[in-house]
Design a protein around this motif. Structure first.
Motif, PDB file in Angstrom:
ATOM      1  N   MET A  28       4.175  -5.654   6.567  1.00  0.00           N
ATOM      2  CA  MET A  28       4.454  -6.250   5.327  1.00  0.00           C
ATOM      3  C   MET A  28       4.361  -5.576   3.632  1.00  0.00           C
ATOM      4  O   MET A  28       4.226  -5.469   3.408  1.00  0.00           O
ATOM      5  CB  MET A  28       4.324  -7.936   5.248  1.00  0.00           C
ATOM      6  N   ASP A  32       2.554  -2.924   3.613  1.00  0.00           N
ATOM      7  CA  ASP A  32       2.369  -1.693   3.528  1.00  0.00           C
ATOM      8  C   ASP A  32       4.520  -1.531   2.846  1.00  0.00           C
ATOM      9  O   ASP A  32       4.069  -0.934   1.732  1.00  0.00           O
ATOM     10  CB  ASP A  32       2.987  -0.358   4.816  1.00  0.00           C
ATOM     11  N   GLN A  33       5.171  -1.983   3.360  1.00  0.00           N
ATOM     12  CA  GLN A  33       6.682  -2.129   3.016  1.00  0.00           C
ATOM     13  C   GLN A  33       5.935  -2.329   0.569  1.00  0.00           C
ATOM     14  O   GLN A  33       7.285  -2.167   0.767  1.00  0.00           O
ATOM     15  CB  GLN A  33       7.443  -3.396   3.394  1.00  0.00           C
ATOM     16  N   PHE A  70       5.336   0.483   0.086  1.00  0.00           N
ATOM     17  CA  PHE A  70       6.261   1.125  -0.758  1.00  0.00           C
ATOM     18  C   PHE A  70       7.142   1.101  -2.021  1.00  0.00           C
ATOM     19  O   PHE A  70       7.610   2.087  -3.314  1.00  0.00           O
ATOM     20  CB  PHE A  70       6.725   0.954   0.988  1.00  0.00           C
ATOM     21  N   TYR A  71       7.923  -0.258  -2.149  1.00  0.00           N
ATOM     22  CA  TYR A  71       8.818  -0.290  -3.062  1.00  0.00           C
ATOM     23  C   TYR A  71       8.026  -1.081  -4.188  1.00  0.00           C
ATOM     24  O   TYR A  71       8.652  -0.437  -5.321  1.00  0.00           O
ATOM     25  CB  TYR A  71       9.715  -1.998  -2.561  1.00  0.00           C
ATOM     26  N   SER A 100      17.239   1.030  -0.522  1.00  0.00           N
ATOM     27  CA  SER A 100      17.301  -0.145   0.951  1.00  0.00           C
ATOM     28  C   SER A 100      17.352   0.899   1.677  1.00  0.00           C
ATOM     29  O   SER A 100      18.109   1.514   2.091  1.00  0.00           O
ATOM     30  CB  SER A 100      17.884  -0.954   0.233  1.00  0.00           C
ATOM     31  N   SER A 157      17.863  -0.547   5.198  1.00  0.00           N
ATOM     32  CA  SER A 157      18.367  -1.716   6.107  1.00  0.00           C
ATOM     33  C   SER A 157      20.222  -1.867   5.067  1.00  0.00           C
ATOM     34  O   SER A 157      20.443  -2.193   4.675  1.00  0.00           O
ATOM     35  CB  SER A 157      18.121  -2.837   5.994  1.00  0.00           C
ATOM     36  N   ASP A 179      16.560  -6.947   2.317  1.00  0.00           N
ATOM     37  CA  ASP A 179      14.837  -7.616   2.730  1.00  0.00           C
ATOM     38  C   ASP A 179      14.181  -7.795   1.671  1.00  0.00           C
ATOM     39  O   ASP A 179      14.331  -7.294   0.322  1.00  0.00           O
ATOM     40  CB  ASP A 179      15.082  -6.039   3.280  1.00  0.00           C
ATOM     41  N   ALA A 221      10.586  -6.042   0.483  1.00  0.00           N
ATOM     42  CA  ALA A 221      11.101  -4.687  -0.606  1.00  0.00           C
ATOM     43  C   ALA A 221      11.843  -5.389  -1.740  1.00  0.00           C
ATOM     44  O   ALA A 221      11.580  -4.160  -3.138  1.00  0.00           O
ATOM     45  CB  ALA A 221      12.601  -3.639   0.424  1.00  0.00           C
TER      46      ALA A 221
END
Length: 188
Positions: free
Chosen positions: A1, A3-4, A7-8, A125, A127, A131, A134
């Motif tokens: 989580m 890391d996500q 990333f965003y 995104s 997905s 999310d 994100a």
């Protein structure tokens, strides 16, 4: 989580700090140029309500509650820049207190810009659904970059007018005129 989110966050940050994000840079310049560190609280409230507006529309659009036509939003974003810059040219009052009208305009312009962010966010995104992690990471990245830009402008303004406000109004009007001119040249 984590890391996500990182990333965003990087994507949101890069989206605003990218030289090709001139619409965001021009808008932030138009709303920040009249302030210095002496008047930072006024800018804080404008940016806060702008942020609330674009966060609301980012969520509204991302969750499919309402998605306006992207072409209309892409037209309205430069309009917000021009209106902000023109208000600096024609209605400049650096001593004016922040009023409810200014707050509502910042909120409304934030809604418009947020729908622009939502168009970009939907493209990056990964997905099929929304999310939330994100979305939060992207929003944080956008906010961090906006704060850095606003602070940079405050630093520049404070350096330029450290000892004297003699030419401050002319400086604000010239920069605002240049923001209008660049916006028209870029978007027309």
């Amino acid at each position: 989580m984590i890391d996500q989110i990182q990333f965003y966050l990087k994507i949101g940050f890069s989206h605003i700090m990218d030289i090709n994000a001139y619409d965001h840079l021009l808008f932030l310049a138009s709303i920040s140029i009249i302030y210095s560190f002496k008047t930072w609280k006024k800018l804080f409230w404008i940016v806060t309500f702008f942020t609330i507006g674009h966060s609301m529309s980012l969520v509204i659009s991302s969750y499919g509650i309402y998605k306006p036509n992207a072409e209309i939003i892409e037209f309205l974003i430069p309009v917000t820049i021009i209106i902000s810059a023109l208000s600096n040219i024609f209605f400049l009052d650096t001593n004016k207190k922040i009023n409810y009208f200014t707050i509502l305009i910042a909120l409304f312009f934030g809604l418009i810009h947020g729908f622009g962010f939502a168009n970009f966010f939907s493209q990056i995104s990964f997905s099929d659904g929304v999310d939330l992690v994100a979305l939060i990471g992207f929003s944080l990245g956008v906010e961090v970059s906006q704060i850095l830009i606003a602070i940079s402008i405050l630093v520049l303004n404070s350096i330029l007018f450290w000892n004297s406000n003699k030419h401050k109004k002319n400086y604000i009007r010239i920069i605002s005129f240049l923001v209008c001119l660049l916006t028209i040249l870029i978007f027309i």
